[in-house]
Enzyme design. Sequence first.
Site, PDB file in Angstrom:
ATOM      1  N   GLU A  31       0.825  -1.213   0.000  1.00 55.61           N
ATOM      2  CA  GLU A  31       0.000   0.000   0.000  1.00 55.61           C
ATOM      3  C   GLU A  31       0.857   1.260   0.000  1.00 55.61           C
ATOM      4  O   GLU A  31       0.986   1.967   1.001  1.00 55.61           O
ATOM      5  CB  GLU A  31      -0.983  -0.070   1.170  1.00 55.61           C
ATOM      6  CG  GLU A  31      -1.930  -1.255   0.979  1.00 55.61           C
ATOM      7  CD  GLU A  31      -2.740  -1.600   2.213  1.00 55.61           C
ATOM      8  OE1 GLU A  31      -3.022  -0.713   3.024  1.00 55.61           O
ATOM      9  OE2 GLU A  31      -3.086  -2.782   2.376  1.00 55.61           O
ATOM     10  N   PRO A  74       3.352  -6.424  -9.927  1.00 51.00           N
ATOM     11  CA  PRO A  74       3.794  -6.031 -11.253  1.00 51.00           C
ATOM     12  C   PRO A  74       4.619  -4.741 -11.222  1.00 51.00           C
ATOM     13  O   PRO A  74       4.217  -3.757 -10.615  1.00 51.00           O
ATOM     14  CB  PRO A  74       2.488  -5.809 -12.026  1.00 51.00           C
ATOM     15  CG  PRO A  74       1.459  -6.594 -11.273  1.00 51.00           C
ATOM     16  CD  PRO A  74       1.876  -6.557  -9.847  1.00 51.00           C
ATOM     17  N   HIS A  79     -17.409 -10.952   7.168  1.00 48.45           N
ATOM     18  CA  HIS A  79     -16.140 -10.254   7.364  1.00 48.45           C
ATOM     19  C   HIS A  79     -15.312 -10.933   8.439  1.00 48.45           C
ATOM     20  O   HIS A  79     -15.797 -11.189   9.544  1.00 48.45           O
ATOM     21  CB  HIS A  79     -16.387  -8.783   7.758  1.00 48.45           C
ATOM     22  CG  HIS A  79     -15.113  -8.000   7.837  1.00 48.45           C
ATOM     23  ND1 HIS A  79     -14.716  -7.314   8.949  1.00 48.45           N
ATOM     24  CD2 HIS A  79     -14.133  -7.819   6.920  1.00 48.45           C
ATOM     25  CE1 HIS A  79     -13.543  -6.731   8.714  1.00 48.45           C
ATOM     26  NE2 HIS A  79     -13.175  -7.019   7.497  1.00 48.45           N
ATOM     27  N   HIS A  80     -14.066 -11.235   8.096  1.00 47.91           N
ATOM     28  CA  HIS A  80     -13.105 -11.819   9.038  1.00 47.91           C
ATOM     29  C   HIS A  80     -11.840 -10.977   9.036  1.00 47.91           C
ATOM     30  O   HIS A  80     -10.983 -11.149   8.167  1.00 47.91           O
ATOM     31  CB  HIS A  80     -12.726 -13.243   8.609  1.00 47.91           C
ATOM     32  CG  HIS A  80     -13.830 -14.248   8.731  1.00 47.91           C
ATOM     33  ND1 HIS A  80     -13.838 -15.428   8.023  1.00 47.91           N
ATOM     34  CD2 HIS A  80     -14.956 -14.259   9.485  1.00 47.91           C
ATOM     35  CE1 HIS A  80     -14.925 -16.133   8.340  1.00 47.91           C
ATOM     36  NE2 HIS A  80     -15.626 -15.436   9.220  1.00 47.91           N
ATOM     37  N   GLU A  81     -11.715 -10.063   9.970  1.00 47.62           N
ATOM     38  CA  GLU A  81     -10.438  -9.356  10.136  1.00 47.62           C
ATOM     39  C   GLU A  81      -9.585 -10.204  11.066  1.00 47.62           C
ATOM     40  O   GLU A  81      -9.967 -10.443  12.216  1.00 47.62           O
ATOM     41  CB  GLU A  81     -10.665  -7.961  10.727  1.00 47.62           C
ATOM     42  CG  GLU A  81      -9.382  -7.208  11.067  1.00 47.62           C
ATOM     43  CD  GLU A  81      -8.444  -7.073   9.875  1.00 47.62           C
ATOM     44  OE1 GLU A  81      -8.812  -6.394   8.912  1.00 47.62           O
ATOM     45  OE2 GLU A  81      -7.336  -7.671   9.912  1.00 47.62           O
ATOM     46  N   HIS A 129      -8.272  -8.779   1.895  1.00 44.87           N
ATOM     47  CA  HIS A 129      -7.585  -7.492   2.064  1.00 44.87           C
ATOM     48  C   HIS A 129      -6.253  -7.725   2.772  1.00 44.87           C
ATOM     49  O   HIS A 129      -6.083  -8.724   3.452  1.00 44.87           O
ATOM     50  CB  HIS A 129      -8.468  -6.501   2.819  1.00 44.87           C
ATOM     51  CG  HIS A 129      -9.455  -5.843   1.901  1.00 44.87           C
ATOM     52  ND1 HIS A 129      -9.612  -4.487   1.790  1.00 44.87           N
ATOM     53  CD2 HIS A 129     -10.311  -6.393   1.006  1.00 44.87           C
ATOM     54  CE1 HIS A 129     -10.535  -4.221   0.884  1.00 44.87           C
ATOM     55  NE2 HIS A 129     -10.983  -5.359   0.387  1.00 44.87           N
ATOM     56  N   GLU A 130      -5.329  -6.809   2.549  1.00 44.32           N
ATOM     57  CA  GLU A 130      -3.928  -7.027   2.967  1.00 44.32           C
ATOM     58  C   GLU A 130      -3.494  -8.427   2.523  1.00 44.32           C
ATOM     59  O   GLU A 130      -3.025  -9.245   3.323  1.00 44.32           O
ATOM     60  CB  GLU A 130      -3.729  -6.837   4.483  1.00 44.32           C
ATOM     61  CG  GLU A 130      -4.080  -5.468   4.984  1.00 44.32           C
ATOM     62  CD  GLU A 130      -5.591  -5.281   5.083  1.00 44.32           C
ATOM     63  OE1 GLU A 130      -6.281  -6.191   5.561  1.00 44.32           O
ATOM     64  OE2 GLU A 130      -6.075  -4.224   4.641  1.00 44.32           O
ATOM     65  N   GLU A 166      -9.923   3.591   0.943  1.00 39.28           N
ATOM     66  CA  GLU A 166      -9.790   3.906   2.374  1.00 39.28           C
ATOM     67  C   GLU A 166      -8.687   4.923   2.641  1.00 39.28           C
ATOM     68  O   GLU A 166      -8.770   5.689   3.600  1.00 39.28           O
ATOM     69  CB  GLU A 166      -9.540   2.623   3.173  1.00 39.28           C
ATOM     70  CG  GLU A 166      -8.246   1.929   2.803  1.00 39.28           C
ATOM     71  CD  GLU A 166      -8.055   0.567   3.481  1.00 39.28           C
ATOM     72  OE1 GLU A 166      -9.044  -0.009   3.935  1.00 39.28           O
ATOM     73  OE2 GLU A 166      -6.911   0.110   3.547  1.00 39.28           O
TER      74      GLU A 166
END
Length: 689
Positions: free
Chosen positions: A184, A201, A387-389, A467-468, A492
């Site tokens: 990021e 890439p 959602h699973h953080e 994500h991440e 975000e």
Amino acid sequence: MFMSVSRVARAVMPVVALAVTAPLAAQEAGEDRHAIASPDGRLAVEFWSADGLPRYRVTYDGEDVISASALGLRFEVAGNLDRDLEIAGESRDSHQSTWELPWGERRIVHDVHNELLVSYRHESGDGRGFDIRVRVFDEGLGFRYEVPVPDGEHRAIVDEVTSFAMPQYATAWWTQAADYNRYEYITRTTPLIEVETAHTPFTARLPGDGVHVAIHEAALVDYSGMRLDQQREGVLTAELAPGPDGVAVHKDGSFITPWRTIQVAEEAVGLINSDLILNLNEPNVLGDVSWVEPGKYVGIWWGMHIRTMTWGSGPIHGATTENAIEYIDFAAENGFDGVLVEGWNLGWDGDWFNNGAIFSFTRPYPDFDIEAVAGHARDRGVRLIGHHETSGHLTNYESQMEAAFDLYERLGVTQVKTGYVADAGDLIRIDENGEERREWHYGQYAVNHHIRVLEAAAERHISINTHEPVKDTGLRRTYPNWISREGARGQEFNAWGVPPNPPEHIAMLAFTRMLGGPMDFTPGIFNLTFNGPDSPNRVQTTLAKQLALYVVIYSPIQMAADLPGHYAMNPEAFRFIRDVPTDWEHSIALQGEVGDFVVTARQERGGADWYLGAVTDEEARVLDVPLDFLEAGRSYRAEIYRDGEDAHWHDNPYPVTVETRAVTSGDVLHLALAAGGGVAVRFVAGEAE
Ligand code: NOJ
Ligand code: CA
């Protein structure tokens, strides 16, 4: 899934492919060079041994793209495979097939390539060595190592010496790797010579004819992700993320590496209009995947990022039953397929970034009645999105994921967004001895973790949006339930990033990150100046550009990320988000330059309508776009959403002019994009002649 496959033996390989290897034959006398060219003959690669050092080189129209560069692997204990190697043999093949993507930028993918297998063996004659398998397509190539190892023997790879030597004054577009924020980072534009350690890439434009090149990898499975490190000037060298024991990759017996890919295109858009990465991945292993559903979603999400809601419990907890029902009703009324709810499960209170060990993935907060919410969603024809953080605690997640997916399956949840918020190199796993180990987001352990998650989810017909994540190397072909991911600065960052995403951000992503595969960017913010126009945190685009993102950024799932109330205030512009599909029959990047602008057209899958998105950087731009992608002889109603009078991302981001025109494939659309602006168009197909 294959519709037709033909393997053609060497004897009938197109003559042109052999003929164009001639320019490469400018070789030193006596060197045994093994060359192969693309089906159109323009791209060629050759392999040889320079006094025992394995080498390769890539040319396009006879000019070097990658000049003589190293190959090889090094191990923790003896047996390195980077010198004293000679070529012991080769074999050739060529391939032509078409296959179908269950969802994607296009339905039909063509795979046309020539293949060469070169065997390097140690000069001692002890049998040690590797084979390089290279597949050369018109728009790029991929090669991988295939390493024979006796059964029962272990190899610990500490270093891959694969290098990519390029002109030092090529222009490079890259993000820094091996740094805390994973993938990021804002994309940098520098001469190649100034690249430090970069992710792939990795995109560059060569001096001279301006040929565009992108280096990446395909099919990253049971291996460590490749970063590119500039050790010598102009030479980018593979650097594999190490595990906690300092070893990058552990392997038992014979193994193959991911494909090292080099895309080559005259025009920047040629990099986008390529299926190289997908073609180098293995076919779908999940069988019937009709349960993987593209679509659009809203969610309890942006409120947490702009701090009007919290993930954790308290007076402004976002994931309440009441809020969820409101979002579900909004979704149902506006044709959305899903509603994401973050912050529904126990574990968010306190420092959630550092508390991955305490997340529960089955126990909701008391103010979130998950059964009632999921039931209301089903009643309204909308799906709750899970959602699973994990906050990067891999072991805590793996110990619960089966039960967590069971719960979701029972509730009718078919997509789960996962998250791995933790500094790069700081994922936690507890080893067999109960010791805490730290892992990279793109190390071998994390790479394999993602596959375990995909398999457990697939058993319950659940798709995953990571994500991440680890970067995308095309595994959606093999695991079509890997439906999207983040892996770059998303929307975000506009809420809290220092600085937020600059106006050129999307025109960068399109030619860099997006070459790997879909991104869950979460477009569609309408209240661009949520902290006031003078706050550094705002969205640095016009409103029309937010609409264009739905076409320019490919993802089979697209969020309408803003608060429902902001859409209600602008129904005219919102209509484009309601209309735009997320699954495509055809996609074409029509025009663009890296970091400056891009124009993309896509045809709806299973429909006749086309959509177009154009975005620019901080420069206002006028673009003439021939509509020759439309069906000839058919008339279309173009519904155009463009930057209004005097629009400007900074001073005047809101005006959007919506207008309708009749067009045909013979017309040229004249697009005026404001600074930081964009255009979105729907072409509604009339009767075919
Ligand atoms: C980071 C993700 O990218 C974001 O979308 C999510 O809201 C937070 N993690 C919390 O899980
Ligand atoms: Ca993120």
